[in-house]
Design a protein around this motif. Structure first.
Motif, PDB file in Angstrom:
ATOM      1  N   GLU A   4      37.777  72.051  70.090  1.00  0.00           N
ATOM      2  CA  GLU A   4      37.101  71.480  71.245  1.00  0.00           C
ATOM      3  C   GLU A   4      35.604  71.719  71.118  1.00  0.00           C
ATOM      4  N   TYR A   5      34.819  70.707  71.470  1.00  0.00           N
ATOM      5  CA  TYR A   5      33.365  70.835  71.422  1.00  0.00           C
ATOM      6  C   TYR A   5      32.772  70.833  72.840  1.00  0.00           C
ATOM      7  N   MET A   6      33.127  69.812  73.642  1.00  0.00           N
ATOM      8  CA  MET A   6      32.616  69.778  75.018  1.00  0.00           C
ATOM      9  C   MET A   6      33.358  68.735  75.827  1.00  0.00           C
ATOM     10  N   ASN A   7      33.127  68.771  77.135  1.00  0.00           N
ATOM     11  CA  ASN A   7      33.676  67.786  78.069  1.00  0.00           C
ATOM     12  C   ASN A   7      32.524  67.157  78.839  1.00  0.00           C
ATOM     13  N   PHE A   8      32.583  65.824  78.995  1.00  0.00           N
ATOM     14  CA  PHE A   8      31.583  65.102  79.767  1.00  0.00           C
ATOM     15  C   PHE A   8      32.048  64.999  81.218  1.00  0.00           C
ATOM     16  N   PRO A   9      31.120  64.778  82.157  1.00  0.00           N
ATOM     17  CA  PRO A   9      31.485  64.689  83.574  1.00  0.00           C
ATOM     18  C   PRO A   9      32.526  63.603  83.900  1.00  0.00           C
ATOM     19  N   ASP A  10      32.592  62.530  83.097  1.00  0.00           N
ATOM     20  CA  ASP A  10      33.565  61.460  83.373  1.00  0.00           C
ATOM     21  C   ASP A  10      34.962  61.780  82.862  1.00  0.00           C
ATOM     22  N   GLY A  11      35.150  62.995  82.317  1.00  0.00           N
ATOM     23  CA  GLY A  11      36.455  63.400  81.812  1.00  0.00           C
ATOM     24  C   GLY A  11      36.624  63.214  80.319  1.00  0.00           C
ATOM     25  N   THR A  12      35.631  62.639  79.647  1.00  0.00           N
ATOM     26  CA  THR A  12      35.707  62.479  78.200  1.00  0.00           C
ATOM     27  C   THR A  12      35.662  63.848  77.531  1.00  0.00           C
ATOM     28  N   GLU A  13      36.643  64.107  76.681  1.00  0.00           N
ATOM     29  CA  GLU A  13      36.690  65.345  75.907  1.00  0.00           C
ATOM     30  C   GLU A  13      36.257  65.033  74.482  1.00  0.00           C
ATOM     31  N   GLU A  33      37.806  61.258  73.857  1.00  0.00           N
ATOM     32  CA  GLU A  33      39.009  60.799  74.540  1.00  0.00           C
ATOM     33  C   GLU A  33      38.869  61.022  76.039  1.00  0.00           C
ATOM     34  N   ARG A  34      39.220  59.963  76.812  1.00  0.00           N
ATOM     35  CA  ARG A  34      39.101  60.014  78.269  1.00  0.00           C
ATOM     36  C   ARG A  34      40.401  59.498  78.885  1.00  0.00           C
ATOM     37  N   PRO A  35      40.967  60.250  79.840  1.00  0.00           N
ATOM     38  CA  PRO A  35      42.191  59.774  80.485  1.00  0.00           C
ATOM     39  C   PRO A  35      41.912  58.549  81.359  1.00  0.00           C
ATOM     40  N   THR A  36      42.878  57.642  81.385  1.00  0.00           N
ATOM     41  CA  THR A  36      42.830  56.457  82.246  1.00  0.00           C
ATOM     42  C   THR A  36      44.161  56.381  82.997  1.00  0.00           C
ATOM     43  N   PRO A  37      44.270  55.522  83.982  1.00  0.00           N
ATOM     44  CA  PRO A  37      45.544  55.407  84.694  1.00  0.00           C
ATOM     45  C   PRO A  37      46.721  54.999  83.801  1.00  0.00           C
ATOM     46  N   HIS A  38      46.429  54.359  82.669  1.00  0.00           N
ATOM     47  CA  HIS A  38      47.491  53.860  81.789  1.00  0.00           C
ATOM     48  C   HIS A  38      47.494  54.511  80.414  1.00  0.00           C
TER      49      HIS A  38
END
Length: 88
Positions: A4-13, A33-38
């Motif tokens: 892991e390096y960092m996480n952005f405020p929009d949830g992107t890891e 990678e960012r979670p989405t509803p699908h």
């Protein structure tokens, strides 16, 4: 191995691999990678070539921002890839 390096405020890891091809042309793959509803939006870039291996769900503007981020952080990502991640 992936670190892991960092996480952005929009949830992107942001995660990166260990050094790949260490004996020849060392590379590191960085995944966004960012979670989405699908499922997930995902983008993967190989350093030091900055070649995008995968890109799903992210806009051209977001990819441009990631590219700028990588250009500013590549030296650190390579350092952490050699030493076992940011927390090693």
């Amino acid at each position: 191995m992936v670190y892991e390096y960092m996480n952005f405020p929009d949830g992107t890891e942001v995660v990166h691999t260990q050094i790949l091809n260490e004996g020849t042309n060392p590379t590191v793959e960085v995944n966004f990678e960012r979670p989405t509803p699908h499922g997930f939006d995902s983008a993967r870039c190989e350093l030091p070539s900055y070649h995008w291996i995968e890109r799903t769900g992210y806009s051209d503007e977001e990819i441009a921002e990631f590219l700028e981020f990588l250009k500013n952080n590549a030296h650190l990502i390579f350092r952490f890839a050699k030493t076992g991640g940011i927390c090693a």
